[in-house]
Design a protein around this motif. Structure first.
Motif, PDB file in Angstrom:
ATOM      1  N   ILE A 280       0.837  -1.205   0.000  1.00 55.90           N
ATOM      2  CA  ILE A 280       0.000   0.000   0.000  1.00 55.90           C
ATOM      3  C   ILE A 280       0.872   1.254   0.000  1.00 55.90           C
ATOM      4  N   LEU A 281       1.928   1.233   0.781  1.00 59.88           N
ATOM      5  CA  LEU A 281       2.830   2.393   0.829  1.00 59.88           C
ATOM      6  C   LEU A 281       3.481   2.655  -0.524  1.00 59.88           C
ATOM      7  N   LEU A 282       3.757   1.590  -1.254  1.00 59.92           N
ATOM      8  CA  LEU A 282       4.389   1.717  -2.565  1.00 59.92           C
ATOM      9  C   LEU A 282       3.396   2.015  -3.685  1.00 59.92           C
ATOM     10  N   GLY A 283       2.098   1.977  -3.369  1.00 62.78           N
ATOM     11  CA  GLY A 283       1.087   2.211  -4.390  1.00 62.78           C
ATOM     12  C   GLY A 283       0.784   0.990  -5.241  1.00 62.78           C
ATOM     13  N   LYS A 284       1.284  -0.183  -4.830  1.00 61.29           N
ATOM     14  CA  LYS A 284       1.005  -1.412  -5.581  1.00 61.29           C
ATOM     15  C   LYS A 284      -0.404  -1.928  -5.327  1.00 61.29           C
ATOM     16  N   LYS A 285      -0.934  -1.646  -4.164  1.00 62.07           N
ATOM     17  CA  LYS A 285      -2.296  -2.034  -3.793  1.00 62.07           C
ATOM     18  C   LYS A 285      -3.004  -0.810  -3.219  1.00 62.07           C
ATOM     19  N   ALA A 286      -4.327  -0.802  -3.333  1.00 65.97           N
ATOM     20  CA  ALA A 286      -5.112   0.310  -2.805  1.00 65.97           C
ATOM     21  C   ALA A 286      -5.198   0.235  -1.287  1.00 65.97           C
ATOM     22  N   GLY A 287      -5.354   1.381  -0.659  1.00 68.81           N
ATOM     23  CA  GLY A 287      -5.630   1.430   0.769  1.00 68.81           C
ATOM     24  C   GLY A 287      -7.130   1.406   0.984  1.00 68.81           C
ATOM     25  N   ARG A 288      -7.637   2.309   1.813  1.00 66.12           N
ATOM     26  CA  ARG A 288      -9.090   2.401   2.018  1.00 66.12           C
ATOM     27  C   ARG A 288      -9.742   2.882   0.723  1.00 66.12           C
ATOM     28  N   GLU A 289     -10.834   2.208   0.345  1.00 65.03           N
ATOM     29  CA  GLU A 289     -11.530   2.554  -0.892  1.00 65.03           C
ATOM     30  C   GLU A 289     -12.959   3.026  -0.670  1.00 65.03           C
ATOM     31  N   SER A 290     -13.443   2.979   0.573  1.00 62.28           N
ATOM     32  CA  SER A 290     -14.774   3.500   0.854  1.00 62.28           C
ATOM     33  C   SER A 290     -14.868   3.900   2.316  1.00 62.28           C
ATOM     34  N   GLN A 291     -15.867   4.703   2.634  1.00 62.48           N
ATOM     35  CA  GLN A 291     -16.103   5.142   4.004  1.00 62.48           C
ATOM     36  C   GLN A 291     -16.716   4.034   4.846  1.00 62.48           C
ATOM     37  N   GLU A 292     -17.270   3.026   4.195  1.00 59.26           N
ATOM     38  CA  GLU A 292     -18.012   1.984   4.909  1.00 59.26           C
ATOM     39  C   GLU A 292     -17.182   0.750   5.231  1.00 59.26           C
ATOM     40  N   GLU A 293     -16.124   0.496   4.475  1.00 57.42           N
ATOM     41  CA  GLU A 293     -15.411  -0.764   4.666  1.00 57.42           C
ATOM     42  C   GLU A 293     -14.655  -0.797   5.996  1.00 57.42           C
ATOM     43  N   ILE A 294     -14.642  -1.976   6.595  1.00 54.72           N
ATOM     44  CA  ILE A 294     -13.852  -2.211   7.811  1.00 54.72           C
ATOM     45  C   ILE A 294     -12.480  -2.692   7.378  1.00 54.72           C
ATOM     46  N   THR A 295     -11.452  -2.048   7.891  1.00 53.53           N
ATOM     47  CA  THR A 295     -10.080  -2.420   7.557  1.00 53.53           C
ATOM     48  C   THR A 295      -9.391  -2.971   8.798  1.00 53.53           C
ATOM     49  N   ILE A 296      -8.568  -3.982   8.594  1.00 55.67           N
ATOM     50  CA  ILE A 296      -7.804  -4.602   9.678  1.00 55.67           C
ATOM     51  C   ILE A 296      -6.334  -4.567   9.307  1.00 55.67           C
ATOM     52  N   PHE A 297      -5.507  -4.044  10.214  1.00 58.73           N
ATOM     53  CA  PHE A 297      -4.057  -4.180  10.077  1.00 58.73           C
ATOM     54  C   PHE A 297      -3.594  -5.127  11.166  1.00 58.73           C
ATOM     55  N   ASP A 298      -3.145  -6.304  10.756  1.00 62.22           N
ATOM     56  CA  ASP A 298      -2.648  -7.323  11.681  1.00 62.22           C
ATOM     57  C   ASP A 298      -1.127  -7.299  11.618  1.00 62.22           C
ATOM     58  N   SER A 299      -0.499  -7.014  12.759  1.00 61.21           N
ATOM     59  CA  SER A 299       0.957  -6.883  12.806  1.00 61.21           C
ATOM     60  C   SER A 299       1.536  -7.797  13.876  1.00 61.21           C
ATOM     61  N   VAL A 300       2.456  -8.668  13.466  1.00 65.54           N
ATOM     62  CA  VAL A 300       3.157  -9.512  14.442  1.00 65.54           C
ATOM     63  C   VAL A 300       4.579  -9.018  14.687  1.00 65.54           C
ATOM     64  N   GLY A 301       5.019  -8.066  13.868  1.00 62.05           N
ATOM     65  CA  GLY A 301       6.376  -7.545  14.001  1.00 62.05           C
ATOM     66  C   GLY A 301       7.333  -8.237  13.052  1.00 62.05           C
ATOM     67  N   MET A 302       8.213  -7.445  12.448  1.00 59.39           N
ATOM     68  CA  MET A 302       9.146  -7.945  11.445  1.00 59.39           C
ATOM     69  C   MET A 302      10.562  -7.508  11.778  1.00 59.39           C
ATOM     70  N   ALA A 303      11.507  -8.332  11.386  1.00 56.02           N
ATOM     71  CA  ALA A 303      12.912  -8.013  11.644  1.00 56.02           C
ATOM     72  C   ALA A 303      13.335  -6.709  10.972  1.00 56.02           C
ATOM     73  N   ILE A 304      12.742  -6.394   9.808  1.00 57.49           N
ATOM     74  CA  ILE A 304      13.139  -5.175   9.107  1.00 57.49           C
ATOM     75  C   ILE A 304      12.815  -3.939   9.950  1.00 57.49           C
ATOM     76  N   GLN A 305      11.756  -4.003  10.763  1.00 57.81           N
ATOM     77  CA  GLN A 305      11.453  -2.878  11.647  1.00 57.81           C
ATOM     78  C   GLN A 305      12.603  -2.646  12.626  1.00 57.81           C
ATOM     79  N   ASP A 306      13.130  -3.744  13.171  1.00 53.48           N
ATOM     80  CA  ASP A 306      14.262  -3.633  14.086  1.00 53.48           C
ATOM     81  C   ASP A 306      15.502  -3.116  13.357  1.00 53.48           C
ATOM     82  N   THR A 307      15.759  -3.673  12.178  1.00 50.93           N
ATOM     83  CA  THR A 307      16.988  -3.340  11.460  1.00 50.93           C
ATOM     84  C   THR A 307      17.061  -1.858  11.116  1.00 50.93           C
ATOM     85  N   VAL A 308      15.980  -1.316  10.554  1.00 55.27           N
ATOM     86  CA  VAL A 308      16.026   0.096  10.150  1.00 55.27           C
ATOM     87  C   VAL A 308      16.081   1.012  11.371  1.00 55.27           C
TER      88      VAL A 308
END
Length: 330
Positions: A280-308
């Motif tokens: 989504i950040l890169l624009g390869k996929k859409a983010g929110r597309e309507s006011q009605e849709e429920i969106t879920i961001f599920d995050s378990v944590g990634m090594a790249i977060q630590d590295t950067v």
């Protein structure tokens, strides 16, 4: 060769949450640009207890660093020995040479980069007119999520629920004073969730689902943080059926995140997961597309977060002359 040693206080003095947000966002983009090597993490448990040490490692080809982070937790007897129940340590290696450039305490790193992940999802997936933020949980991560999220969005009200009334009262008192926001405690999780435009779950996820589908308003954005091991759960699995599901890393979330339950119960398939956040950040996929849709961001944590994050802190420490150089060999 000198390796820089950074203790908890030194790392804490270097933390700039806005810089962490930028670093983690860039890390997600690198992951979905094929510039990250990230093996599965390893967990070693002490038999007969909840004590364990997790190891996450990864290579950031864009930044030129490799990290390995150990996260120890569940050591209930440690306070009697003058030690915390959980500890984090990170090693930073130069990818081109294998040289160990830094060893630092990871206490601040894990908490801040996790908070950044939730905030980034709110920035790109929550409705623009979202005004009420719900926090489920009242621990350190609940505080960090609030600090990070209000950097990317303005909310007129914050509602909070926690299973422990004492911890809930302390959270409301402390965070109201710190942020100046209108923070209201709720008697039940249902009361908090029903009022919210954005729901953030930051529990230990051991008690089963807390958030139920029937409580959610159309257009709600959910940030699921607590589930990071098989069996953990904060969201009712049926929430995933008609929601737009975004993971930090699909491969990890179907094993360890709240997404695991929706997949295991046949509510969704891995192929029906809409995107990874980096897409989504890169624009390869859409983010929110309507006011009605429920969106879920599920995050378990990634090594790249630590590295950067660690690389940024290491370079900041060099600039400021912080830390203690140590020669393992000459």
């Amino acid at each position: 060769m000198k390796t820089l040693l950074l203790n908890k206080d030194e790392v804490g003095s270097l933390i700039d949450l806005d810089a962490v947000l930028e670093a983690v966002e860039n890390g997600y983009k690198a992951f979905n640009s094929g510039k990250v090597v990230q093996p599965d993490f390893m967990s070693i448990e002490l038999p007969g207890s909840h004590a364990c040490i997790d190891f996450k490692g990864g290579l950031d080809l864009a930044g030129g660093y490799i990290t390995i982070k150990s996260s120890a937790g569940g050591y209930k007897g440690n306070p009697e020995l003058g030690l915390p129940t959980g500890m984090n340590t990170v090693m930073l290696f130069e990818a081109s040479t294998g040289a160990l450039r830094c060893v630092m305490d990871g206490t601040w790193i894990t908490g801040c980069r996790t908070a950044a992940a939730g905030a980034i999802s709110v920035k790109y997936l929550a409705r623009e007119d979202a005004k009420t933020l719900c926090i489920i949980g009242a621990g350190n991560q609940a505080r960090r999520q609030l600090r990070a999220i209000i950097r990317v969005r303005d909310f007129s009200e914050v509602v909070v629920w926690n299973a422990s009334p004492g911890a809930l009262d302390e959270y409301v008192r402390e965070m109201s004073a710190e942020t100046g926001l209108d923070i209201r405690k709720c008697e039940t999780a249902e009361e908090a969730v029903r009022a919210a435009d954005v729901v953030v779950t930051t529990t230990r996820a051991h008690r089963g689902p807390i958030v139920q589908k029937a409580w959610l308003k159309p257009g709600t954005h959910i940030v699921a943080i607590g589930s990071d091991m098989p069996g953990k759960q904060e969201l009712g699995a049926d929430i995933f059926k008609e929601a737009k599901v975004v993971n930090d890393a699909v491969e990890l979330c179907i094993k360890y995140g709240d997404t695991q339950h929706a997949v295991n119960e046949g509510i969704i398939t891995p192929e029906e997961i809409h995107a990874e956040i980096g897409e989504i950040l890169l624009g390869k996929k859409a983010g929110r597309e309507s006011q009605e849709e429920i969106t879920i961001f599920d995050s378990v944590g990634m090594a790249i977060q630590d590295t950067v994050t660690v690389a940024m802190l290491y370079e900041a420490a060099l600039d400021k002359g912080l830390g203690t150089p140590y020669e393992f060999f000459k």
